[in-house]
Write a protein that holds these residues in place. Sequence first.
Motif, mmCIF file in Angstrom:
data_model
loop_
_atom_site.group_PDB
_atom_site.id
_atom_site.type_symbol
_atom_site.label_atom_id
_atom_site.label_comp_id
_atom_site.label_asym_id
_atom_site.label_seq_id
_atom_site.Cartn_x
_atom_site.Cartn_y
_atom_site.Cartn_z
ATOM 1 N N LYS A 156 36.097 51.463 57.276
ATOM 2 C CA LYS A 156 35.430 51.802 56.026
ATOM 3 C C LYS A 156 36.377 51.611 54.838
ATOM 4 O O LYS A 156 36.046 50.991 53.838
ATOM 5 C CB LYS A 156 34.943 53.256 56.082
ATOM 6 C CG LYS A 156 34.153 53.653 54.850
ATOM 7 C CD LYS A 156 33.660 55.091 54.943
ATOM 8 C CE LYS A 156 34.100 55.860 53.720
ATOM 9 N NZ LYS A 156 34.748 57.102 53.980
ATOM 10 N N ARG B 291 37.000 47.955 54.216
ATOM 11 C CA ARG B 291 35.863 47.367 53.510
ATOM 12 C C ARG B 291 35.957 47.676 52.007
ATOM 13 O O ARG B 291 35.845 46.808 51.164
ATOM 14 C CB ARG B 291 34.575 47.972 54.109
ATOM 15 C CG ARG B 291 33.264 47.370 53.702
ATOM 16 C CD ARG B 291 33.078 46.001 54.244
ATOM 17 N NE ARG B 291 33.214 45.045 53.147
ATOM 18 C CZ ARG B 291 33.506 43.765 53.298
ATOM 19 N NH1 ARG B 291 33.713 43.273 54.504
ATOM 20 N NH2 ARG B 291 33.611 42.985 52.260
ATOM 21 N N ASN B 292 36.231 48.968 51.690
ATOM 22 C CA ASN B 292 36.358 49.365 50.283
ATOM 23 C C ASN B 292 37.465 48.587 49.586
ATOM 24 O O ASN B 292 37.326 48.185 48.438
ATOM 25 C CB ASN B 292 36.678 50.864 50.168
ATOM 26 C CG ASN B 292 35.472 51.704 50.495
ATOM 27 O OD1 ASN B 292 34.355 51.202 50.477
ATOM 28 N ND2 ASN B 292 35.688 52.975 50.815
ATOM 29 N N ASN C 149 36.275 45.081 48.867
ATOM 30 C CA ASN C 149 35.366 45.099 47.719
ATOM 31 C C ASN C 149 36.139 45.274 46.419
ATOM 32 O O ASN C 149 35.872 44.614 45.420
ATOM 33 C CB ASN C 149 34.346 46.234 47.850
ATOM 34 C CG ASN C 149 33.376 45.977 48.981
ATOM 35 O OD1 ASN C 149 33.250 44.839 49.442
ATOM 36 N ND2 ASN C 149 32.724 47.031 49.442
#
Lengths: 243, 256
Positions: A174, A177-178, A181
Motif C-alpha cells: 500500500k 503504491r502511494n 502515485n
Amino acid sequence: MTEKAIEIKNLDYSYPDGTEALCNINLDVFEGEFIGIIGPNGAGKSTLLLHLNGIFRGNGNSHIRIFDLDINDKNLAHIRSKVGLVFQDPDNQLFMPTVFDDVAFGPINMSLPKDGVEASVNDALEEVDMVSSIRRPSHHLSFGEKKRVSIATVLSMKPQILALDEPSSNLDPKHRRNLINFLQTLKLTTIIVTHDLDLVVQTCSRVALIDKGKIVAAGNTLDILRNKSLLETHDLEMPNSFF
Amino acid sequence: MKHAYIDEYSDIDSYIHRLDPRIKIISLFAFILFVIFTRPTSFIAFALYGVLIAVLFLLSKIPPGFILKRSLVIIPFVLMVAIFIPFFKKGEIAGGYSFGTLKLTVTYDGLMILWNILVKAYLCILSMILLITSTKLSNLLKALEKLKFPSVFVIILSFMYRYIFVVQDELMKMKQAKEARTTGGSRWFHVKVLANMIGVLFMRTYERGENVYFAMCSRGFNGKIKIITGFELKMKDFCFMLIIMSILTVIRIFGS
Ligand SMILES: Nc1ncnc2c1ncn2[C@@H]1O[C@H](COP(=O)(O)OP(=O)(O)O)[C@@H](O)[C@H]1O
Ligand SMILES: [Mg+2]
C-alpha cells in the motif's frame, strides 16, 4: 533542448580505506527528467548520490555541475538548497525530536524567517499527506510514515532536484503504491536509486545501470529493462510487470 | 517498536502538563534553591515543601506508584555518598559500636547532616521527576534552548533522545536473531557472542553517526544549530510561577 540539471564528468571516487567505489562516471540529467539509477548491492549507487550535493568530492579531475554551478566550497550552501537528498534509512534522515523540527531543519538553515519556515513545513507535509503528524516525535512514526516524512524534510527546502536512495525499500504494497502515485505527480527533476525495477518502469523515462562503480548501460527505460541478459549479468531481474 | 520510558506520562492532559515548560524549569530551579538554603532544623518547612510537591503531583494526575518507584531508584546513590558522614563528623556522641579494636561512633551533628542531605535530595529528586514526567522531552529541550542554554548541550540531549530508541531497537533485533539461532551452548560461548554483538552495535552506531551527519549537511547544516521555538507565555503560566514563588517564600519565613 531542455537545460542540463546535472552534469557529471570523469567521476572517480575511492573511500579512505581504498575501496574503489566509482570509476569514470559520465552522466547528464536534464531538467524535469526522471532517471533511475539501478544496480546490485554495493554497485556504488549511494556513493554516487552523495556526490550530487558535494558531501563527497570526486578524486582528480572529476567534475560535477548542478545547473550553472560547479560544485565547490563557495557554492556548497547554494547547491545543497537545490539538490534534495533523501537517505535510504529514515532513521538517519530524521534526526530531530519531532516531525516539525525535522522538516523545519532545512528551511531554518537556509535562514528563512519564522513564518516562512512554518509555511514551507506545512506545504511539504501536505505534499506527503502527513500534516496531522506534525507534532509527533519521529520515533513514534511507522516505517512507511517515516519514509514519507523523510521526503518532506527535503521538499520543505523547495529543491529543484530530488534524489531518492531506495525510496521503496521495506515498504508494504500500500505504501509503495502511494509512493509511486506521489512520484508520478512530482514536477521536479528526480533521480531514483533503487533495485525495485517495477518502480523504475512506472516512474522513470531513462535508466543508468551501474555495477562495480561503472556505468555499464544507460538509455531508454524499456530498452534496458527488456534486455534480460544484460540485467542477469549484473545480478538484476526483469521487472514482474513484463511477464 | 514503541518506547516511551523517558517521558512516559507526558501525554496526560493536566494543569501541570499544560504549563509552559520554561515556567516549569524556572519554578523547579526556584524550588531547589529554596530547599537547599533551608536550615536543617526547619522540620516544618521540609514538611511543607513535601506537601507542596505532593499537591503539584496530584494536580499532574501522574500515578503516585510511578513517582515513588522512580524516586526510590535514585535514593541509594544519595545514601552511598552520605551514609558515612555520621561516622566521621566530630561532636557529641549519639552511639557507638566496636568491632574488636575498631570503634565506630555516630555523632548527633553527623546524623543531622545525613538527615539534611537525605531530605533535601529527596525533595529535589521529586521536583525533577515532576518536571520530567509532566513535560514532553522535545518541549523541555526547546524550553532550555529558549532559556539560552548552550545549543550544543541542547542538541546533544536531543540526539540522545532521538537515537536511544534506534540503538535499543538495533540491539533488540540482534538479540532476537541470536536467540533464534542458539540453543544451549556453554556460558563462555554466550559471553563471546555478546562481545561480538556489542562490537557490531558500536560499528553500526558509528556508521549511523556518519550518515546522520551527511543527512544534516545535505540540508544545509554548517556546524551551527539553529532552532525556532514557538512558545507563548499565557496568564496562567505567570500565575503558576508567582504562586509557587509565594508559597516557597511563605514556607521559608514561617516554617523555620
Ligand atoms: N564508508 C565506507 N567506507 C569504505 N567503503 C565503503 C563505504 N561505504 C560504502 N563502501 C563500499 O563502496 C562500494 C559502493 O557502496 P554503495 O555506494 O553503498 O553501494 P550501493 O548503494 O550501490 O549498494 C561498496 O563496495 C561498499 O562496500
Ligand atoms: Mg545503497
